[in-house]
Scaffold this active site. Structure first.
Site, short mmCIF file in Angstrom:
data_model
loop_
_atom_site.label_atom_id
_atom_site.label_comp_id
_atom_site.label_asym_id
_atom_site.label_seq_id
_atom_site.Cartn_x
_atom_site.Cartn_y
_atom_site.Cartn_z
N CYS A 164 43.09 -25.29 -4.32
CA CYS A 164 44.25 -24.99 -4.33
C CYS A 164 45.24 -23.65 -5.11
O CYS A 164 44.55 -22.83 -4.94
CB CYS A 164 44.59 -26.40 -5.49
N ASP A 165 45.88 -23.42 -5.74
CA ASP A 165 47.15 -22.45 -6.03
C ASP A 165 46.17 -20.94 -6.22
O ASP A 165 46.71 -20.96 -5.78
CB ASP A 165 48.22 -22.86 -6.98
N LYS A 166 45.19 -21.46 -7.37
CA LYS A 166 45.08 -20.32 -8.25
C LYS A 166 43.75 -20.23 -8.05
O LYS A 166 42.98 -19.16 -8.00
CB LYS A 166 45.49 -20.19 -9.74
N CYS A 196 48.37 -30.74 -1.17
CA CYS A 196 50.09 -30.50 -1.06
C CYS A 196 49.86 -29.92 0.48
O CYS A 196 50.18 -29.14 0.81
CB CYS A 196 50.89 -30.30 -1.66
N GLU A 222 55.63 -22.13 -13.18
CA GLU A 222 56.65 -22.04 -12.15
C GLU A 222 57.55 -22.74 -12.22
O GLU A 222 57.87 -23.45 -12.83
CB GLU A 222 55.46 -22.87 -11.28
N SER A 233 56.73 -22.52 -7.59
CA SER A 233 55.89 -22.95 -6.53
C SER A 233 56.37 -23.45 -5.62
O SER A 233 57.42 -22.85 -5.07
CB SER A 233 56.31 -24.86 -7.24
#
Length: 619
Positions: free
Chosen positions: A122-124, A198, A494, A520
């Site tokens: 995921c993101d980070k 996602c 975000e 985001s």
């Protein structure tokens, strides 16, 4: 000839104590001459993109040990940006990237590991591990948990899919007063059906795709869904491959396998070219800049600007369109399919290396389904979502009946049939962003590419949300959200809730949003972030007043505050006269922890990737 790093703690009489402790972890006499490989996992039950990773570290470890290595697993933290969104938790998201990078460095260097397999998603987490890989410069293979299947709403009559959904749809429906509770609940229950990152071209999936382009991950890493049985092969191959890379470096003195040898400036430019072509998340700009700095590569906003001006948009997925999600990008040939089109357009350096196929050109020849790839690749890209809610990896083996090889009107296009000849990301400059700001043009309606509006100024994301939901924002406005940068937030929140609420109010195509915060990957519309310098660093965004005219011109890469230089100078002088309160938000109530204060003390603006500036410690 380089020596195995692990020999520092496994060889010599003086290391008897260390060997005793290694033995207590399960190592035997025959293991002390083998490479010790860190399996850097990120399992957590807090994050759907990581909830299925518990057993995958052991899967990789078995392959490492079968290939002649010693595997030792540890976990990093992982923040779920969607769950942290819309409250104080989002302040911790971007700073967690640095914490992840540091923790990987700490563990690997403290225990003298020889190489790594990074299991991210995921993101980070992917960016943090990528920064660590550049910093450590030891053999590494990245393998992510994979994308979530898109949510589906089916017809009660024939069971056919009538709409694809994701997290953002749930947020927009919930905020729309015209949507019934029952409909909002149906979308909520359907939006995120499986484990995985996602399902759109959001930050997590964008970064996992970019690791393919940089050359540190296997084909399919960014696109084959987390639930598919064929994804298991990526983990198994990663375990075997990292041992091979170890031997090539430590036993054959082949430094070409090291991260810094692979992730050259040309490789970062290739990754950014892909990013622009696929309309990746704007957060990728932050993360590529940060990783390049760790690699010692001179890759800057000016390079990104240059690339964005020559690369067309060849792929669209949610949130830029509701027609396609990552699973559809996979069916169209995945990242190697996009790279193949970019290669044919002479927009890539095909000589760049990677961990699996020699050069990028060789990888494209092997995996590009429209470029003559063989039966194995044709089969691989037919891996489909299973349509069954689950948190279990590799739990289904559904296949698409056909591949999407249509490069004129399909998910992935060739250059002649691009969605737009202007790429999916752009850098804007002007008196509001002397060092640049970022817009995801792939998600902007063409009617808004040139836009002039009135400033509606908010000192925090929370105030902006209240203003949007309270109907203080009208068509034609430019929402200004400031003091949300790396220092000013701190943590550079975000803005998914403000952008989602603008859509729920019917303002998605009639308003703009400009911020020194970030977005985001799920945000779309005329939303411009990463204003540099940020307000807390004296950026002009801190001088905007209610009702000022803001001019946005994407084709000419310009953003401008239509206020005379004399007036701006007067405003700046008045701000400076506020002393310690200068460049601080007015009447904002926000609790900032010591951990976040420490991050803010060293954080740089977004044009430098929001990395820490350690030179400030010498002041």
């Amino acid at each position: 000839m380089p020596h195995y790093r692990s020999r520092t703690s496994t060889h010599g009489r003086n290391m008897a104590g260390a060997r005793a402790l290694w033995r207590a972890t399960g190592m035997k006499d025959g293991d002390f001459g083998k490479p010790i490989i860190a399996v850097v996992n990120s399992f957590t039950q807090f994050v759907p993109g990581h909830v299925h990773l518990r057993d995958l570290g052991a899967l990789v470890a078995r392959e490492i040990e079968a290939a002649g290595g010693v595997a030792k697993e540890f976990n990093t933290i992982a923040v779920d940006d969607g769950i942290a969104m819309g409250h104080g938790g989002m302040l911790y998201s971007l700073p967690s990237r640095e914490l992840i990078a540091d923790s990987v460095e700490y563990m690997v260097n403290a225990h003298c590991a020889d190489a790594m397999v990074c299991i991210s998603n995921c993101d980070k987490i992917t960016p943090g591990m990528l920064m660590a890989a550049m910093r450590l410069n030891i053999p590494v293979v990245f393998v992510s948990g994979g994308p979530m299947e898109a949510g589906k709403i089916t017809s009660p009559v024939d069971g056919k899919v009538i709409a694809k959904l994701d997290l953002v749809d749930a947020m927009i429906k919930a905020a729309d007063p015209n949507v019934s509770d029952a409909e909002a609940e149906e979308v909520e229950r359907s939006a995120c059906p499986t484990c995985g990152s996602c399902s759109g071209m959001f930050t997590a999936n964008s970064m996992n795709c970019l690791t393919e382009a940089i050359g540190l991950a296997l084909p399919g890493n960014g696109t084959i869904v987390a639930t598919h049985a064929w994804r298991k092969g990526l983990f198994e191959q990663a375990g075997r491959l990292v041992v091979e890379l170890c031997r090539r470096y430590y036993e054959q003195d082949d430094a070409s396998v090291l991260p810094r040898s692979i992730a050259t400036k040309s490789a970062f430019e290739n990754a950014m070219t892909l990013d622009v072509a696929m309309g990746g998340s704007t957060n990728t700009v932050l993360h590529l800049l940060a990783a390049a700095q760790e690699a010692g590569v001179d890759f800057t906003m000016s390079d990104i600007d240059r690339i964005s001006r020559r690369v067309p948009c060849l792929c669209k997925a949610a949130p830029a369109t509701d027609k396609y999600h990552i699973e559809d990008v996979h069916r169209a040939g995945g990242i190697l399919g996009i790279l193949g089109e970019l290669g044919r357009a002479d927009l890539l350096d095909l000589s760049c290396g990677n961990v699996h196929s020699g050069t990028l050109g060789e990888a494209i020849n092997q995996w590009d389904i429209n470029g003559g790839a063989g039966e194995a690749a044709q089969k691989f890209f037919r891996a489909a979502p299973g349509g069954i809610p689950t948190t279990v990896a590799f739990s289904q083996d559904a296949t698409f009946l056909t591949l999407d090889m249509d490069r004129q009107t399909g998910c992935i296009r060739d250059k002649a049939h691009a969605y737009s000849q202007d790429g999916g990301l752009a850098v804007l400059y002007g008196n509001l962003a002397e060092k640049g700001c970022i817009v995801k043009t792939a998600g902007v309606d063409e009617s808004q590419w040139v836009f002039t509006g009135r400033a509606r100024v908010f000192e925090s994301q929370e105030d902006a949300v209240e203003g949007i939901l309270g109907d203080r924002v009208q068509a034609g406005d430019v929402v200004i959200i400031r003091y949300e940068g790396p220092k000013g937030g701190p943590g550079m929140q975000e803005m998914l809730y403000p952008t989602s609420y603008l859509k729920s109010k019917g303002l998605g195509k009639t308003c703009a949003l400009f911020t020194d915060g970030r977005f985001s990957g799920g945000s779309s519309g005329l939303v411009i972030g990463h204003a540099s310098p940020e307000a807390a660093e004296g950026g002009t965004i801190g001088l905007v007043e209610e009702g000022d005219t803001i001019e946005i011109d994407i084709p000419n890469r310009r953003i401008h505050l239509a206020v005379g230089d004399t007036v701006l100078a007067e405003r700046r002088a008045a701000m400076q006269a506020r002393g310690e309160q200068a460049w601080q938000p007015v009447d904002r109530e926000r609790v900032v922890s010591q951990a976040l204060r420490a991050y803010a003390a060293l954080a740089t603006s977004a044009d430098r990737g929001a990395v820490r500036d350690l030179s400030q410690l010498k002041r």
